[in-house]
Design an enzyme around this catalytic site. Sequence first.
Site, PDB file in Angstrom:
ATOM      1  N   GLU A 133     -15.748  48.693   9.590  1.00 51.61           N
ATOM      2  CA  GLU A 133     -14.262  48.841   9.551  1.00 51.61           C
ATOM      3  C   GLU A 133     -14.687  50.922   8.991  1.00 51.61           C
ATOM      4  OE1 GLU A 133     -11.750  45.824   7.738  1.00 51.61           O
ATOM      5  OE2 GLU A 133     -13.149  46.304   6.332  1.00 51.61           O
TER       6      GLU A 133
HETATM    7  C1  ACM Z   1     -14.925  43.092   6.250  1.00 50.09           C
HETATM    8  O1  ACM Z   1     -14.795  42.251   6.583  1.00 50.09           O
HETATM    9  N1  ACM Z   1     -14.824  43.900   6.751  1.00 50.09           N
HETATM   10  C2  ACM Z   1     -16.768  43.209   6.791  1.00 50.09           C
END
Ligand code: ACM
Length: 505
Positions: free
Chosen positions: A322
Site C-alpha cells: 500500500e
Molecule cells: C494489507 O492488508 N495491506 C497487506
Amino acid sequence: MKLPFKLEVLLVCLAAAAGIGCDKRATAVAETEAPPAHIVPIPQSMEIAAGALRFSALRVDAAAAAPNAERALEEVLTTLNISTKDTAATPIQLQLVDDPALGEEGYRLVVGDAIQLSARTDAGLLYAVQSLRQLLPAHSQAEYNLAQVTINDVPAYRWRGISLDVARSFLSVDYLEKHIDRMAMFKLNRLHLHLTDDQGWRIEIKRYPKLTEIGGASAVKDGRAGYYTQEELKHLVAYAQARGVTIVPEIDMPGHVQAALASYNELACKDVSNLSVYSGVEVGFSVFCLEKPEVVYLFVRNVLEEVIAIFPSAEIHIGGDEIKHPLYADFVGRTAAMVDAMGRTPIVWEEGSVAEMKPNVLLQLWNDGYAIDAAVAKGHPLILSPCSYLYIDHGNYAGQPGADWCRGEGVPLKRVYEFNPAPFKTAVGIEAALWTEFVHTDASADDHLWPRLAAVSELAWSPAGQRSYAGFVQRMGALRPQLDALDIHYYAEPDLGWADAEPAH
Ligand code: ACM
C-alpha cells in the site's frame, strides 16, 4: 461407527503389524462401543475400529530424542490427571522411525492395546500428541475410553499460518503465549507478527530507542499501546519453537511507517510537515524518504540486523504494501537483497512483485484478484491470504461491527473453509490475518480468531479429497469442550450448533 467383523479383524491385525497384540484386542472389540474420534484438521488417512482402549493410567515409553513431543505429552497427561507412575499400566510409546513417507512433519498414531506415536522428527511426534489430545476428552475422568484408530498423516502445506497485527493494537506476551498453545493444538506452525505500522512500533531496537519510547506509546484510536523488549521476544521465540511454531517477524516498509517517522524525523523528507504519531485507520500516506538512501538504508540495515538476531525464522517479512512511490520497486529490491545477504529469505506483500528480486523471495497474496501470474512465472512461491476468505478481522457474519472493506458480508466460517488453494501451483501455504484497527481486546481477538482458525488449519493441513464442510462442522462442533478448556472466548458459531448453548468459559 460399527464396522463389519472382517474389517474389524483386519484393523486389529494392522495394529498387530505395528507391534500391538491382535488376539487380545479382538475380545476388547467385541465388548466395547467405539467412542467418537473427531480430529481437526482431518488426517490424511484414519481407520477407526469398532472397539475402544480403556485405561486409567499410562506408562510412558519415550526412547526417542523428542523433547518437545515429550513435554507436550506430559502436559496433556498432567491436565487430564492421568497417572504415569504404574509400570504395569497401558503403554504409550513415542518413537522416531526412518520412514521417508512421513516427511518432516508427518506422523503415525495407532491406538490398539497400547498407544503408539511415531514420526521421523520431534515436530511430527508433536503433531501425533496433538491428535491424541483431540481423541481424549477435554477434562479429567476416572477412566478413559479411547477410540481404536490407525492414523497416517502428513500436511498438505508446509506453511500454516496466522498473522497478528500487534502494531495497530498491542497484544501482550501473555496473550501470545496462550495463542501459540492454541495454534499448536490445530497444527498451525507460522505466527507472523506485524510488528510495525503507522500507529505503533512494537519491537525494541537497541540502536534506536525512540522507536519504542515514542512509537511504542501510540496505538490506533481506542487500541492498546506497548512494545516487546528483545528479551521478551527471545522468550516468545523459544516458547513457540517448543510448540512447533515459528515466529515470523514483519517490519513493514517503506510505507506504513508513521510511528518510525514520528520517532526519528530524519527518516522523512524535509517537506513532510506531519511528524506526530498517528491513531487513525487510513493507509498509504507515510513513506521513508527514499530520496535519502544514505539515511534510509542505514536505518533499514541496522533494524534488520537486530531483528535477525532475535528471530531464527528462515523467512523475514519486509512489508511493501500500500504505497505508491517512484522509488518503491528499487527499495523492495534492495531491501530484499539485504535480507538475502543476511542469510534469510525475504517475504514481501504482493505489490513487491514489481521489484527485481531472486525467484526464491516469497510473495504474500492479499487481494483476491491481484494479477500475480507474472510473478509466479518468475518462480516466486506464494503465501495465500486472499482477503475475502482469510482476513478474519472481518465479521464472523454480515454486520458484525469492525472491518468490512474487503467483503461487506463478512468472512463467515463456511467462507473461510471453502477457499480453494488448488489453482495456486507455487503456494507454500495458507495464512489468515487478524488486523486490529477494530480489535482492541483479548476477547475480541479470540472472537475473531476462533473457530475460523480451525478452518484455516484444515485448509492448510488436510488434502482436498478429505475436506468437506459438513464433515468439518461435525468434527469441530464436537471439539467445543477443547476450546473451552483452553479458555477461548470464541464466536458461538451457529453452523457448529454452538449458538444456543452457554459456553463453559
Ligand atoms: C494489507 O492488508 N495491506 C497487506
